[in-house]
Design a protein around this motif. Structure first.
Motif, mmCIF file in Angstrom:
data_model
loop_
_atom_site.group_PDB
_atom_site.id
_atom_site.type_symbol
_atom_site.label_atom_id
_atom_site.label_comp_id
_atom_site.label_asym_id
_atom_site.label_seq_id
_atom_site.Cartn_x
_atom_site.Cartn_y
_atom_site.Cartn_z
ATOM 1 N N PHE A 67 0.825 -1.205 0.000
ATOM 2 C CA PHE A 67 0.000 0.000 0.000
ATOM 3 C C PHE A 67 0.859 1.254 0.000
ATOM 4 O O PHE A 67 1.746 1.416 0.838
ATOM 5 C CB PHE A 67 -0.936 -0.031 1.202
ATOM 6 N N PHE A 68 0.571 2.137 -0.967
ATOM 7 C CA PHE A 68 1.333 3.373 -1.132
ATOM 8 C C PHE A 68 0.597 4.509 -0.415
ATOM 9 O O PHE A 68 0.723 4.669 0.786
ATOM 10 C CB PHE A 68 1.541 3.657 -2.624
ATOM 11 N N SER A 69 -0.216 5.278 -1.109
ATOM 12 C CA SER A 69 -1.000 6.323 -0.448
ATOM 13 C C SER A 69 -2.222 5.706 0.229
ATOM 14 O O SER A 69 -2.802 4.740 -0.278
ATOM 15 C CB SER A 69 -1.440 7.382 -1.471
ATOM 16 N N LEU A 70 -2.618 6.302 1.361
ATOM 17 C CA LEU A 70 -3.678 5.736 2.183
ATOM 18 C C LEU A 70 -4.685 6.802 2.591
ATOM 19 O O LEU A 70 -4.309 7.942 2.897
ATOM 20 C CB LEU A 70 -3.086 5.121 3.455
ATOM 21 N N ALA A 71 -5.962 6.425 2.618
ATOM 22 C CA ALA A 71 -7.001 7.338 3.095
ATOM 23 C C ALA A 71 -8.096 6.532 3.768
ATOM 24 O O ALA A 71 -8.334 5.365 3.422
ATOM 25 C CB ALA A 71 -7.584 8.159 1.939
ATOM 26 N N SER A 296 -17.896 12.606 4.530
ATOM 27 C CA SER A 296 -17.319 11.738 3.506
ATOM 28 C C SER A 296 -16.902 10.433 4.156
ATOM 29 O O SER A 296 -15.785 10.319 4.678
ATOM 30 C CB SER A 296 -16.109 12.416 2.840
ATOM 31 N N ASN A 297 -17.789 9.458 4.123
ATOM 32 C CA ASN A 297 -17.520 8.194 4.781
ATOM 33 C C ASN A 297 -16.621 7.278 3.950
ATOM 34 O O ASN A 297 -16.052 6.325 4.471
ATOM 35 C CB ASN A 297 -18.832 7.466 5.101
ATOM 36 N N PHE A 298 -16.510 7.582 2.672
ATOM 37 C CA PHE A 298 -15.713 6.761 1.761
ATOM 38 C C PHE A 298 -14.982 7.690 0.793
ATOM 39 O O PHE A 298 -15.414 7.885 -0.346
ATOM 40 C CB PHE A 298 -16.632 5.792 1.008
ATOM 41 N N PRO A 299 -13.860 8.286 1.222
ATOM 42 C CA PRO A 299 -13.196 9.337 0.431
ATOM 43 C C PRO A 299 -12.426 8.782 -0.764
ATOM 44 O O PRO A 299 -11.207 8.949 -0.892
ATOM 45 C CB PRO A 299 -12.263 9.979 1.458
ATOM 46 N N ILE A 300 -13.145 8.131 -1.660
ATOM 47 C CA ILE A 300 -12.537 7.443 -2.791
ATOM 48 C C ILE A 300 -11.862 8.412 -3.766
ATOM 49 O O ILE A 300 -11.019 8.012 -4.570
ATOM 50 C CB ILE A 300 -13.597 6.592 -3.535
ATOM 51 N N ASN A 301 -12.190 9.703 -3.685
ATOM 52 C CA ASN A 301 -11.588 10.696 -4.579
ATOM 53 C C ASN A 301 -10.248 11.215 -4.064
ATOM 54 O O ASN A 301 -9.646 12.094 -4.676
ATOM 55 C CB ASN A 301 -12.532 11.878 -4.764
ATOM 56 N N ALA A 302 -9.762 10.664 -2.945
ATOM 57 C CA ALA A 302 -8.588 11.212 -2.269
ATOM 58 C C ALA A 302 -7.364 11.349 -3.174
ATOM 59 O O ALA A 302 -6.630 12.334 -3.095
ATOM 60 C CB ALA A 302 -8.243 10.352 -1.043
ATOM 61 N N PHE A 303 -7.138 10.380 -4.037
ATOM 62 C CA PHE A 303 -5.921 10.381 -4.865
ATOM 63 C C PHE A 303 -6.260 10.370 -6.359
ATOM 64 O O PHE A 303 -5.493 9.855 -7.180
ATOM 65 C CB PHE A 303 -5.044 9.181 -4.491
#
Length: 413
Positions: A67-71, A296-303
């Protein structure tokens, strides 16, 4: 740990990984010298359902994925900080997380008034006469909520997480930054194995009720603390998991420059509150945070990369069912629940509707169909079943995922 990972069901899943070649499949163009493949990971909130997230990440690591970037938000933020803090990037970490969870009595997180604790258990276990006991304790509940805006302090959780991180050598944000900046040499297989030097991201989502802002830690920590390097990262997660009324809101006092207003004549880049939160008013002295899932319970747009083809996918893992049923608000109670659920998910649903390619990146565990997300008294065998559910869904997801097909979709877009 063995009670989670060495059950007949889990051993069968490991055999499937080998038989189906999931440990040899291509999932990303970003690799290291040991052949591990790297993805970004976004984890949804969902109370104790977060145990399933550990099952999901454990399977991915067994398939050579790192795992690289994490949110993450709430429960997703808990697993996110453990993945980020317990091991260096490139090293397997899920086994350590499972070991920690297997030793923790989750009921200890309910650290409020004993009578209220019993009332919560009665509600979760659907025992008879629940409303009658609520009536008997109504004044006590009202008094606690009036004073604290919640019924459980949340201190036990913060102390536990702080201890977990401390044992791994993480006492403050500076320690975490140093760990996250230590990455193996990474290569891009799509570009003649060119070396990649970009540092990974980390986003923990919380809701600041004081300025009505969506807050991303640790990036926005400078708004609330003078010396961010010295802040314990457990505080970011405590803010993110503050389920409204169930836990006390997380409170930060003595905010830097309280009472001042940032000059509107300054360029946005030279401000903090305007740049991070779009806030123009007086800086408060105190801030109150609740569950980041409120916004935002699922911040899928983070990256999200707006254009071009990414070097690695952003895998998302959802704990809740994907809008598979509707609600008729016939009582004030289910109307309130429906409104909160709508607020928690709307921002994330909107992003997915506008970026349908992400649907192939998301693993749906749907744990809330079978497990109660507030059941901190969950029996050990049910915890094992929840972990196994996350692992099962991870195997199914990896079977279906096609990296080359996804890249072609992004090329068309």
């Amino acid at each position: 740990m063995k009670q989670f990972t060495e059950t007949p069901e889990m051993l069968k899943l490991l055999d499937q990984i080998s038989e189906k070649g999931l440990d040899r499949k291509i999932y990303s163009d970003l690799t290291d010298g040991d052949g591990n493949q790297y993805v970004d990971l976004v984890q949804e909130g969902g109370g104790v359902l977060g145990i399933a997230l550990a099952g999901y990440t454990w399977i991915l690591e067994k398939c050579g994925i790192r795992f690289f970037s994490l949110a993450g938000t709430s429960a997703g933020a808990i697993n996110t900080i453990l993945v980020a803090g317990l091991s260096e990037i490139g090293q397997p970490v899920s086994g350590k997380i499972i070991g920690i969870l297997s030793k923790k009595d989750l009921s200890e997180f309910i650290d409020g008034n004993l009578r209220i604790q019993n009332l919560i258990r009665r509600y979760i276990e659907d025992k008879p006469c629940f409303k009658f006991f609520v009536f008997l304790n109504a004044f006590r509940i009202w008094r606690i909520l009036k004073k604290n805006l919640g019924i459980n302090p949340g201190d036990e959780f913060e102390n536990w997480l702080s201890a977990c991180l401390k044992e791994a050598g993480i006492i403050n944000l500076n320690d975490l930054r140093q760990r996250r900046s230590s990455i193996p040499v990474l290569f891009d297989r799509s570009d003649n194995n060119a070396e990649i030097t970009r540092l990974p991201g980390l986003q923990l989502i919380a809701s600041d009720l004081t300025t009505k802002s969506k807050i991303v830690f640790p990036e926005m920590a400078e708004l609330y603390w003078e010396d961010t390097d010295d802040v314990n990262p457990a505080k970011f997660v405590r803010a993110s998991m503050s389920i409204p009324f169930f836990f006390f809101p997380f409170k930060v006092d003595n905010i830097p420059n309280a009472g001042e207003t940032e000059s509107r004549s300054l360029p946005k880049s030279e401000t903090k509150w305007r740049r991070h939160a779009g806030y123009y008013g007086k800086i408060p002295d105190t801030a109150y945070f609740v569950d980041g899932g409120l916004l935002s319970n699922f911040p899928i747009n983070a990256f999200h990369i707006r254009s071009g083809v990414p070097k690695k996918p952003t895998f998302g893992v959802k704990l809740s069912a994907w809008r598979e049923s509707y609600t008729i608000p016939v009582t004030p109670g289910n109307m309130t629940a429906a409104m909160i659920s709508t607020m928690r998910q709307l921002h994330d649903y909107d992003f997915l509707l506008n970026n349908p390619d992400y649907n192939s990146l998301i693993c749906h565990i749907d744990a809330d169909a079978e497990f109660n997300w507030l059941n901190f008294n969950m029996e050990p065998e049910r915890q094992v079943a929840l972990f196994a559910l996350g692992a099962q869904k991870a195997v199914r997801f990896l079977e279906k995922f096609n990296w080359e097909k996804y890249k072609k979709i992004r090329q068309k877009n």
